[in-house]
Design a protein around this motif. Structure first.
Motif, short mmCIF file in Angstrom:
data_model
loop_
_atom_site.label_atom_id
_atom_site.label_comp_id
_atom_site.label_asym_id
_atom_site.label_seq_id
_atom_site.Cartn_x
_atom_site.Cartn_y
_atom_site.Cartn_z
N UNK A 219 64.76 -14.78 26.11
CA UNK A 219 65.13 -13.37 26.10
C UNK A 219 66.54 -13.19 25.57
N UNK A 220 66.80 -12.01 25.01
CA UNK A 220 68.14 -11.67 24.53
C UNK A 220 68.94 -11.09 25.68
N UNK A 221 70.22 -11.47 25.75
CA UNK A 221 71.06 -11.01 26.85
C UNK A 221 72.49 -10.79 26.37
N UNK A 222 73.18 -9.88 27.00
CA UNK A 222 74.62 -9.69 26.90
C UNK A 222 75.01 -8.93 28.16
N UNK A 223 76.29 -8.76 28.38
CA UNK A 223 76.71 -8.02 29.57
C UNK A 223 76.17 -6.59 29.54
N UNK A 224 76.22 -5.97 28.35
CA UNK A 224 75.74 -4.59 28.22
C UNK A 224 74.23 -4.51 28.39
N UNK A 277 58.70 -9.09 33.41
CA UNK A 277 59.73 -10.03 32.94
C UNK A 277 59.12 -11.07 32.01
N UNK A 278 57.90 -11.50 32.30
CA UNK A 278 57.22 -12.48 31.47
C UNK A 278 56.94 -11.93 30.07
N UNK A 279 56.66 -10.63 29.97
CA UNK A 279 56.23 -10.05 28.70
C UNK A 279 57.37 -9.48 27.86
N UNK A 280 58.56 -9.35 28.43
CA UNK A 280 59.64 -8.74 27.67
C UNK A 280 60.49 -9.79 26.97
N UNK A 281 61.15 -9.37 25.91
CA UNK A 281 62.06 -10.25 25.19
C UNK A 281 63.52 -9.83 25.40
N UNK A 282 63.72 -8.94 26.39
CA UNK A 282 65.06 -8.47 26.72
C UNK A 282 65.36 -8.74 28.19
#
Length: 317
Positions: A219-224, A277-282
């Motif tokens: 998944x993609x992550x950042x603080x924002x 959560x399993x299906x998302x990429x964010x």
């Protein structure tokens, strides 16, 4: 209703407000059905601007649309046909009844709640068509929407992010599981676009979430991104996405409270959260659903176990 053919002779603005107040109180019945069809015909006729057609003052148009949506049950066939037609030929720049209906339902959902309850499927499709409308030019103030692949027609600059500023919250209330699918789809479209074209610019990184089955999801992550549901992700994240995550967080917490300790219900609710959560990429959806664990740590062990597999999620939180 019995003299509809003569209504073009008077200023309909004089009676629109009266009809609006009346249908708010009495939302069903033979007369309501007639009034609903009359209001719909007036709005369509006013769109066409034909000789002998009805003329409604601009200020009365929003009230006329509210009458139509309040009486959505009486206009099932007419509204579905109209919306299906507009979706096949969608152009967000078209005015008249199309724009007023779309803007009303999407930007002021609680003023048009009867429509959302009657047509949750159409509401989701209307939102998708508007939020992801093709656009070749953005003004500088719309840059944030462009980064996330959103159109300027979903601009929310005039309001703060809120769980109630989009149709997502009432959709969760009236069509829960399909709206969870809708949220995952919207978020995936946005994060995929942002990661592909602007990932470095907005500081996106990758993290991996592991599940008890052995499955791992990147998944993609950042603080924002992680903080979308907290309303503090601007100016990096559009208000639309922040509001969507705020609606998800609030409704999931409300479902927990409404369960009153029903173990079977809470287990199924946790299943829904884990599946999302399993299906998302964010990582943003995990961020919103972490609130369940933080608020009720003794009841969401499985969810916590999954979230704790990502070091970056822990750091972000």
């Amino acid at each position: 209703c019995n003299n509809a053919d003569r209504l073009h002779e008077i200023d309909l603005g004089e009676i629109v407000n009266f009809i609006y107040e009346w249908v708010q109180v009495k939302q069903s019945g033979v007369i309501v059905d007639k009034v609903a069809k009359l209001a719909f015909c007036i709005a369509l006729s006013d769109d066409k601007d034909e000789d002998g057609g009805f003329e409604v003052h601009y200020d009365a148009r929003p009230t006329l649309v509210k009458i139509i949506t309040i009486c959505a049950k009486s206009l099932r066939k007419e509204l579905r046909e109209f919306i299906e037609f507009t979706l096949k030929n969608f152009d967000p720049r078209i005015g008249g009844l199309q724009r007023e209906l779309y803007e009303g339902v999407i930007e002021h959902p609680f003023e048009h709640i009867n429509f959302i309850k009657e047509f949750p499927d159409l509401t989701r499709r209307m939102a998708m068509a508007t939020w992801f409308a093709r656009q070749t030019h953005y003004y500088s103030a719309e840059r944030i929407n462009e980064i996330w692949g959103l159109s300027s027609f979903c601009d929310c600059r005039d309001v703060f992010p809120s769980a109630y500023s989009t149709p997502v919250y009432p959709l969760l209330q009236h069509d829960f599981l399909r709206t969870i699918d809708f949220i995952v789809e919207v978020v995936n479209k946005c994060i995929d676009y942002a990661a592909k074209y602007h990932g470095e610019e907005i500081g996106l990184e990758k993290t991996t979430v592991a599940f008890p089955t052995g499955e791992k999801v990147e998944q993609s992550i950042s603080q924002a991104v992680w903080s979308m549901h907290r309303g503090v992700a601007g100016p990096v994240v559009p208000y639309l996405l922040q509001s969507t995550h705020m609606a998800l967080e609030r409704y999931m917490l409300e479902l927990h409270d409404g369960a009153k300790g029903d173990a079977e219900f809470l287990y199924r609710l946790e299943d829904v959260a884990i599946d999302a959560i399993r299906r998302t990429r964010s990582a943003s959806i995990a961020g919103a659903l972490t609130s369940l664990v933080l608020a009720h740590p003794n009841e969401y062990y499985r969810l916590a176990d999954i979230l704790l597999t990502s070091r970056k999620m822990i750091q972000a939180d």
